[in-house]
Design an enzyme around this catalytic site. Sequence first.
Site, PDB file in Angstrom:
ATOM      1  N   TYR A  54     -97.242 -63.399 -51.674  1.00  0.00           N
ATOM      2  CA  TYR A  54     -98.636 -63.177 -51.275  1.00  0.00           C
ATOM      3  C   TYR A  54     -98.727 -62.923 -49.774  1.00  0.00           C
ATOM      4  O   TYR A  54     -99.415 -61.992 -49.324  1.00  0.00           O
ATOM      5  CB  TYR A  54     -99.460 -64.402 -51.678  1.00  0.00           C
ATOM      6  CG  TYR A  54    -100.945 -64.294 -51.400  1.00  0.00           C
ATOM      7  CD1 TYR A  54    -101.781 -63.647 -52.304  1.00  0.00           C
ATOM      8  CD2 TYR A  54    -101.503 -64.844 -50.259  1.00  0.00           C
ATOM      9  CE1 TYR A  54    -103.147 -63.560 -52.075  1.00  0.00           C
ATOM     10  CE2 TYR A  54    -102.864 -64.756 -50.009  1.00  0.00           C
ATOM     11  CZ  TYR A  54    -103.686 -64.116 -50.919  1.00  0.00           C
ATOM     12  OH  TYR A  54    -105.043 -64.026 -50.681  1.00  0.00           O
ATOM     13  N   SER A  89    -106.157 -61.506 -45.668  1.00  0.00           N
ATOM     14  CA  SER A  89    -106.145 -62.959 -45.672  1.00  0.00           C
ATOM     15  C   SER A  89    -105.596 -63.421 -44.325  1.00  0.00           C
ATOM     16  O   SER A  89    -104.909 -62.649 -43.635  1.00  0.00           O
ATOM     17  CB  SER A  89    -105.235 -63.470 -46.799  1.00  0.00           C
ATOM     18  OG  SER A  89    -104.961 -64.853 -46.665  1.00  0.00           O
TER      19      SER A  89
END
Length: 257
Positions: free
Chosen positions: A161, A146
């Site tokens: 995350y 990401s």
Amino acid sequence: MAGSLLDGRTALITGAASGIGAATALVLARHGAKVVIADINEEGGRRTVAAVEKAGGEADFVWADVRQADAVRDMVAFTVRRFGRLDCAVNNAGVDTAGDGRFHEVSEESWDASFEVNLKGVWWCMKYELAQMLEQGSGAIVNVASVAGLVGIEAPLVSPYIAAKHGVVGLTKAAALEYATSGIRVNAVCPGAVRTEMVDGLIAQGIMTLEQTAAYHPLGRYANPSEIGEAIAWLCSDAASFVTGLPMAVDGAMTAR
């Protein structure tokens, strides 16, 4: 299907019941790959298989929980039994664990839940995929990280995350160096915001809005999941034969600022 880029290859995609994983399965199949769809969501996974077959491709489903070593080992073994080898592995399975609050409010449970899937799950997959690719003497792995694995994100609730996705980038670089002379390439894609069920869930929780998140990207929009799939297809192909250890930002110039 059209074929050419990945003709004759076998691809394994985790988390392929929906979102980026499902779109990637369709993209890789369109480029000629036979695809194995792996997920804990059997109904969704079989929908992806049906979509690939409807488009003229070849696919099968295997249930797999990337948190479980035995399930991951069996997933790789299934792929080899079904199609004879493992050429491309796309480690996409991930979870959004937002909800506890700011950094100092994050619970141990939330932290562990994120790392168990988003980082340790990728490690389990790579462990067994690399062993198979070493036997073959070739292969390409693409980990789905990401932009949160490249930079911090100015949003609450996402520190576990962000940390896990930075870890995925680290695993990618470490493996790329270790297996560089073994015929195995290891890369990562680092998407910006992609309109998937996970992003829709964050919007529903009030963590972000469509307008705010689109504005993070100089292109002024979200990515379509298939756009991430096309980047993955290229990294899996011989067109990227001199590319390994790369965390590729596919983010509409978000990290170029």
